[in-house]
Design a protein around this motif. Structure first.
Motif, PDB file in Angstrom:
ATOM      1  N   ASN A  58      44.094  32.988  18.286  1.00 39.61           N
ATOM      2  CA  ASN A  58      43.052  33.842  17.726  1.00 39.61           C
ATOM      3  C   ASN A  58      41.691  33.221  18.028  1.00 39.61           C
ATOM      4  OD1 ASN A  58      42.090  32.139  15.419  1.00 39.61           O
ATOM      5  ND2 ASN A  58      44.181  32.444  14.674  1.00 39.61           N
ATOM      6  N   PHE A  59      40.689  34.079  18.040  1.00 40.28           N
ATOM      7  CA  PHE A  59      39.317  33.670  18.318  1.00 40.28           C
ATOM      8  C   PHE A  59      38.470  34.193  17.168  1.00 40.28           C
ATOM      9  CE2 PHE A  59      41.728  34.460  22.136  1.00 40.28           C
ATOM     10  CZ  PHE A  59      41.618  33.254  22.818  1.00 40.28           C
ATOM     11  N   SER A  60      38.111  33.301  16.237  1.00 37.53           N
ATOM     12  CA  SER A  60      37.520  33.736  14.971  1.00 37.53           C
ATOM     13  C   SER A  60      36.093  33.238  14.814  1.00 37.53           C
ATOM     14  CB  SER A  60      38.375  33.243  13.801  1.00 37.53           C
ATOM     15  OG  SER A  60      38.508  31.841  13.834  1.00 37.53           O
ATOM     16  N   SER A  61      35.336  33.987  14.001  1.00 36.56           N
ATOM     17  CA  SER A  61      33.983  33.574  13.641  1.00 36.56           C
ATOM     18  C   SER A  61      33.708  33.960  12.199  1.00 36.56           C
ATOM     19  CB  SER A  61      32.948  34.209  14.568  1.00 36.56           C
ATOM     20  OG  SER A  61      32.982  35.618  14.467  1.00 36.56           O
ATOM     21  N   LEU A  62      33.052  33.067  11.486  1.00 36.23           N
ATOM     22  CA  LEU A  62      32.689  33.271  10.088  1.00 36.23           C
ATOM     23  C   LEU A  62      31.229  33.701  10.057  1.00 36.23           C
ATOM     24  CD1 LEU A  62      33.639  32.866   7.099  1.00 36.23           C
ATOM     25  CD2 LEU A  62      32.621  30.582   7.255  1.00 36.23           C
ATOM     26  N   LYS A  63      30.955  34.861   9.470  1.00 39.63           N
ATOM     27  CA  LYS A  63      29.601  35.405   9.528  1.00 39.63           C
ATOM     28  C   LYS A  63      29.054  35.700   8.142  1.00 39.63           C
ATOM     29  CE  LYS A  63      30.142  37.359  14.118  1.00 39.63           C
ATOM     30  NZ  LYS A  63      29.976  38.541  14.991  1.00 39.63           N
ATOM     31  N   SER A  64      27.758  35.462   7.974  1.00 38.99           N
ATOM     32  CA  SER A  64      27.098  35.856   6.733  1.00 38.99           C
ATOM     33  C   SER A  64      26.843  37.357   6.781  1.00 38.99           C
ATOM     34  CB  SER A  64      25.786  35.098   6.551  1.00 38.99           C
ATOM     35  OG  SER A  64      24.927  35.303   7.643  1.00 38.99           O
ATOM     36  N   GLU A  65      26.771  37.957   5.620  1.00 37.43           N
ATOM     37  CA  GLU A  65      26.664  39.410   5.518  1.00 37.43           C
ATOM     38  C   GLU A  65      25.476  39.958   6.283  1.00 37.43           C
ATOM     39  OE1 GLU A  65      28.166  42.492   2.472  1.00 37.43           O
ATOM     40  OE2 GLU A  65      29.037  41.225   3.991  1.00 37.43           O
ATOM     41  N   ASP A  66      24.307  39.338   6.114  1.00 35.71           N
ATOM     42  CA  ASP A  66      23.121  39.850   6.787  1.00 35.71           C
ATOM     43  C   ASP A  66      22.871  39.167   8.129  1.00 35.71           C
ATOM     44  OD1 ASP A  66      22.372  37.350   5.996  1.00 35.71           O
ATOM     45  OD2 ASP A  66      20.769  37.996   4.646  1.00 35.71           O
ATOM     46  N   GLY A  67      23.643  38.124   8.432  1.00 31.04           N
ATOM     47  CA  GLY A  67      23.475  37.420   9.699  1.00 31.04           C
ATOM     48  C   GLY A  67      22.220  36.576   9.766  1.00 31.04           C
ATOM     49  N   GLY A  68      21.496  36.472   8.648  1.00 35.17           N
ATOM     50  CA  GLY A  68      20.205  35.809   8.683  1.00 35.17           C
ATOM     51  C   GLY A  68      20.218  34.338   8.353  1.00 35.17           C
ATOM     52  N   TRP A  69      21.275  33.836   7.698  1.00 35.08           N
ATOM     53  CA  TRP A  69      21.240  32.439   7.283  1.00 35.08           C
ATOM     54  C   TRP A  69      22.402  31.601   7.797  1.00 35.08           C
ATOM     55  CZ3 TRP A  69      25.289  30.709   4.287  1.00 35.08           C
ATOM     56  CH2 TRP A  69      26.084  31.693   3.701  1.00 35.08           C
ATOM     57  N   LEU A  70      23.414  32.259   8.367  1.00 30.92           N
ATOM     58  CA  LEU A  70      24.571  31.520   8.888  1.00 30.92           C
ATOM     59  C   LEU A  70      24.806  31.905  10.343  1.00 30.92           C
ATOM     60  CD1 LEU A  70      27.027  29.671   8.402  1.00 30.92           C
ATOM     61  CD2 LEU A  70      28.302  31.705   7.735  1.00 30.92           C
ATOM     62  N   ASP A  71      24.752  30.928  11.230  1.00 33.80           N
ATOM     63  CA  ASP A  71      25.027  31.137  12.642  1.00 33.80           C
ATOM     64  C   ASP A  71      26.411  30.558  12.923  1.00 33.80           C
ATOM     65  OD1 ASP A  71      25.025  31.458  15.342  1.00 33.80           O
ATOM     66  OD2 ASP A  71      23.674  29.799  15.756  1.00 33.80           O
ATOM     67  N   ALA A  72      27.374  31.424  13.225  1.00 35.45           N
ATOM     68  CA  ALA A  72      28.752  30.960  13.407  1.00 35.45           C
ATOM     69  C   ALA A  72      29.232  31.251  14.821  1.00 35.45           C
ATOM     70  CB  ALA A  72      29.669  31.641  12.399  1.00 35.45           C
ATOM     71  N   SER A  73      29.697  30.218  15.491  1.00 44.93           N
ATOM     72  CA  SER A  73      30.232  30.372  16.839  1.00 44.93           C
ATOM     73  C   SER A  73      31.736  30.621  16.775  1.00 44.93           C
ATOM     74  CB  SER A  73      29.955  29.111  17.662  1.00 44.93           C
ATOM     75  OG  SER A  73      28.570  28.873  17.733  1.00 44.93           O
ATOM     76  N   THR A  74      32.249  31.328  17.753  1.00 45.57           N
ATOM     77  CA  THR A  74      33.672  31.637  17.812  1.00 45.57           C
ATOM     78  C   THR A  74      34.463  30.398  18.237  1.00 45.57           C
ATOM     79  OG1 THR A  74      33.213  33.935  18.367  1.00 45.57           O
ATOM     80  CG2 THR A  74      35.407  33.114  18.901  1.00 45.57           C
ATOM     81  N   ARG A  75      35.567  30.157  17.530  1.00 45.14           N
ATOM     82  CA  ARG A  75      36.445  29.049  17.880  1.00 45.14           C
ATOM     83  C   ARG A  75      37.882  29.551  17.971  1.00 45.14           C
ATOM     84  NH1 ARG A  75      34.454  23.907  17.604  1.00 45.14           N
ATOM     85  NH2 ARG A  75      36.585  23.134  17.356  1.00 45.14           N
ATOM     86  N   THR A  76      38.719  28.767  18.653  1.00 47.85           N
ATOM     87  CA  THR A  76      40.098  29.164  18.903  1.00 47.85           C
ATOM     88  C   THR A  76      41.022  28.604  17.824  1.00 47.85           C
ATOM     89  OG1 THR A  76      39.658  29.153  21.269  1.00 47.85           O
ATOM     90  CG2 THR A  76      41.965  29.147  20.598  1.00 47.85           C
ATOM     91  N   GLY A  77      41.960  29.463  17.371  1.00 46.77           N
ATOM     92  CA  GLY A  77      42.979  29.052  16.421  1.00 46.77           C
ATOM     93  C   GLY A  77      44.353  29.476  16.919  1.00 46.77           C
ATOM     94  N   TYR A  78      45.319  29.502  16.021  1.00 43.16           N
ATOM     95  CA  TYR A  78      46.695  29.803  16.407  1.00 43.16           C
ATOM     96  C   TYR A  78      47.356  30.700  15.366  1.00 43.16           C
ATOM     97  CZ  TYR A  78      47.946  26.578  12.712  1.00 43.16           C
ATOM     98  OH  TYR A  78      48.076  25.981  11.492  1.00 43.16           O
ATOM     99  N   GLN A  79      48.494  31.274  15.743  1.00 43.66           N
ATOM    100  CA  GLN A  79      49.360  31.977  14.798  1.00 43.66           C
ATOM    101  C   GLN A  79      50.804  31.866  15.276  1.00 43.66           C
ATOM    102  OE1 GLN A  79      49.408  36.584  16.415  1.00 43.66           O
ATOM    103  NE2 GLN A  79      48.242  36.148  14.603  1.00 43.66           N
ATOM    104  N   ALA A  80      51.731  31.815  14.336  1.00 46.64           N
ATOM    105  CA  ALA A  80      53.157  31.757  14.663  1.00 46.64           C
ATOM    106  C   ALA A  80      53.936  32.326  13.496  1.00 46.64           C
ATOM    107  CB  ALA A  80      53.589  30.320  14.939  1.00 46.64           C
ATOM    108  N   GLY A  81      54.928  33.162  13.809  1.00 47.97           N
ATOM    109  CA  GLY A  81      55.699  33.743  12.717  1.00 47.97           C
ATOM    110  C   GLY A  81      56.729  34.746  13.175  1.00 47.97           C
TER     111      GLY A  81
END
Length: 198
Positions: A35-58
């Motif tokens: 997965n390629f995830s990013s954590l974002k603030s609601e208005d985008g004005g105070w948190l700058d989040a870059s996309t990073r790679t994760g995993y899933q298995a199940g």
């Protein structure tokens, strides 16, 4: 008498065949992916989040006949984001390990062993581990995250014999932060490969 027996046999075979077509098929398999995830603030004005790679298995299951199918899944998922507070030097990596339960409705287009799938549905995530970078952890807005989150996902899938491939986008619906002044949502793309066991 012979004609009567043949007629009864023919009618019974027809009814059983029709019922077999109506009964939903059940499939079960394993799946893993990135997965390629990013954590974002609601208005985008105070948190700058870059996309990073994760995993899933199940595991996954598919229940349904012709037309529409129901596909519940259960994964251990690792999600992460490189986050930075805009206008400051505060930055760090935020990671989540969660149990994700997508509940998908879909349809399959194709015949025999090859088919294209379209699916969508809700996802509930139960966070089992979370980690915040030391620098960000000192900032009030990042002090605590919730243990459960909701999202909606949708995408395309391809079936080739027993193999499965999926491409999905997951849009976070829940605010992850317990601090109402710092709303944050997690969005991600996933690429998965699966195998049908039966």
């Amino acid at each position: 008498m012979k004609k009567c027996f043949i007629l009864v046999f023919f009618l019974t075979s027809t009814i059983l065949g029709a019922n077999a077509q109506l009964l939903p098929s059940v499939q079960f398999g394993l799946k893993a992916g990135l997965n390629f995830s990013s954590l974002k603030s609601e208005d985008g004005g105070w948190l700058d989040a870059s996309t990073r790679t994760g995993y899933q298995a199940g595991i996954w299951a598919r229940i349904g006949g012709a037309g529409v199918h129901f596909q519940p899944e259960l994964y251990v998922t690792g999600k992460s984001s490189e986050a930075k507070l805009v206008g400051t030097d505060e930055e760090g990596k935020v990671t989540f390990t969660s149990l994700d339960l997508p509940l998908l409705l879909g349809t399959r287009i194709g015949l025999g062993p090859v088919g294209l799938r379209i699916h969508a549905g809700p996802v509930v995530s139960f966070v089992v581990d979370k980690s915040i970078g030391e620098s960000l952890g000192q900032v009030t807005e990042f002090s605590e995250y919730k243990n459960q989150a909701w999202a909606v996902t949708g995408g395309l899938g391809l079936d080739i014999s027993n193999f499965r491939a999926d491409l999905r986008y997951e849009h976070g619906l829940s605010e992850l932060s317990k601090n109402d002044a710092a709303p944050q949502k997690l969005n991600l793309w996933t690429i998965g490969i699966g195998y049908r066991l039966f």
